[in-house]
Design a protein around this motif. Structure first.
Motif, mmCIF file in Angstrom:
data_model
loop_
_atom_site.group_PDB
_atom_site.id
_atom_site.type_symbol
_atom_site.label_atom_id
_atom_site.label_comp_id
_atom_site.label_asym_id
_atom_site.label_seq_id
_atom_site.Cartn_x
_atom_site.Cartn_y
_atom_site.Cartn_z
ATOM 1 N N PHE A 145 0.834 -1.194 0.000
ATOM 2 C CA PHE A 145 0.000 0.000 0.000
ATOM 3 C C PHE A 145 0.871 1.247 0.000
ATOM 4 O O PHE A 145 1.881 1.299 0.697
ATOM 5 N N ALA A 146 0.446 2.262 -0.740
ATOM 6 C CA ALA A 146 1.086 3.577 -0.699
ATOM 7 C C ALA A 146 0.004 4.630 -0.563
ATOM 8 O O ALA A 146 -1.037 4.557 -1.226
ATOM 9 N N MET A 147 0.232 5.620 0.282
ATOM 10 C CA MET A 147 -0.770 6.640 0.559
ATOM 11 C C MET A 147 -0.660 7.806 -0.419
ATOM 12 O O MET A 147 0.383 8.445 -0.527
ATOM 13 N N SER A 148 -1.764 8.080 -1.109
ATOM 14 C CA SER A 148 -1.818 9.170 -2.067
ATOM 15 C C SER A 148 -2.853 10.191 -1.614
ATOM 16 O O SER A 148 -3.223 10.260 -0.439
ATOM 17 N N TYR A 149 -3.335 10.998 -2.557
ATOM 18 C CA TYR A 149 -4.350 12.008 -2.258
ATOM 19 C C TYR A 149 -4.954 12.471 -3.574
ATOM 20 O O TYR A 149 -4.331 12.355 -4.633
#
Length: 258
Positions: A145-149
């Motif tokens: 998982f990688a946190m984006s926006y």
């Protein structure tokens, strides 16, 4: 946090990016632990350690270590600890981002090449480096998982250089999902709505983003770190075994409203 079924019993998860108990990464750590997972967590440096280590102890984290992805060897050392202690890894959560303040708070035209490069290295390429180290430990498959926006997809006022950087991160997730799919490793870009975290405090007029999120959300409410954590916990289970490569929005539906 309410009691949940241990759907991740025996699951081994590395969670990178806890700064305090308001961090997205902490919400993920809580949700994974509540779901039965064993945790490895990291802190940025000695200044951060007194804030993060007690949280890890409360969660019963089996591995705790420093990790500044800009320091040579620290990333490799974390994965070596995991290899020695667990011999495998089931999930990886990358929840770190950085841009120099002067580059973040100015427009993209005024962003320095050095600041852009640091933002890209810490916020995007470090995930690629983690994936390369994690993949050999996911011999039975796994999830990253990688946190984006939303600013990766649309222009968000004052998000500035982080918009292009997060867009690159989402593209990296797609390409990693393609490359790692044959090894039964799934990759997700997670795009939460705006959250009151320490990292968000560097964005100008952040309160306006929060108000806009409530106004545009079909559910009429802000998300919180628990919402993000449990969504990721679900995606890490076999219930989501055929989901990979996309951007998962956890924002009460705000992304669908113009």
């Amino acid at each position: 946090m309410d009691a949940v079924r241990p759907i991740l019993s025996g699951h081994k998860s590395l969670i990178v990016g806890i700064a305090n108990d308001q961090s997205i990464a902490y919400g993920c750590a809580e949700a994974f632990r509540a779901s039965g997972a064993d945790l490895a967590i990291t802190w940025l440096n000695e200044k951060a350690r007194p804030h993060v280590e007690p949280l890890g102890q409360q969660l019963g984290a089996e591995i705790m270590a420093p990790l500044n992805v800009e320091n040579p060897g620290e990333l490799e050392a974390v994965f070596e600890q995991i290899r020695e202690r667990w011999g495998r890894l089931d999930s990886l959560i990358h929840s770190i981002a950085f841009a120099p303040k002067e580059d973040l708070q100015g427009g993209l035209l005024d962003c320095s090449s050095e600041g852009f490069a640091r933002a890209m290295d810490v916020s995007c390429h470090s995930f690629v480096r983690m994936a390369k180290l994690a993949a050999p430990l996911m011999s039975d498959g796994g999830t990253m998982f990688a946190m984006s926006y939303l600013g990766a997809e649309r222009v968000v006022t004052n998000y500035n250089v982080m918009g292009p950087v997060k867009a690159a991160l989402e593209a990296a997730c797609r390409y990693l999902a393609y490359e790692l799919g044959p090894r039964d490793i799934r990759v997700h870009a997670i795009s939460p709505g705006p959250l009151k975290t320490r990292a968000a405090s560097g964005i100008k007029e952040f309160d306006r983003l929060l108000n806009d999120a409530v106004e545009h959300s079909p559910l009429g409410a802000l998300v919180d770190i628990e919402d993000v954590g449990f969504a990721c916990a679900y995606l890490a289970t076999k219930f989501a075994r055929r989901i990979t490569g996309g951007t998962i929005y956890i924002d009460g539906g705000a992304n669908i409203v113009a």
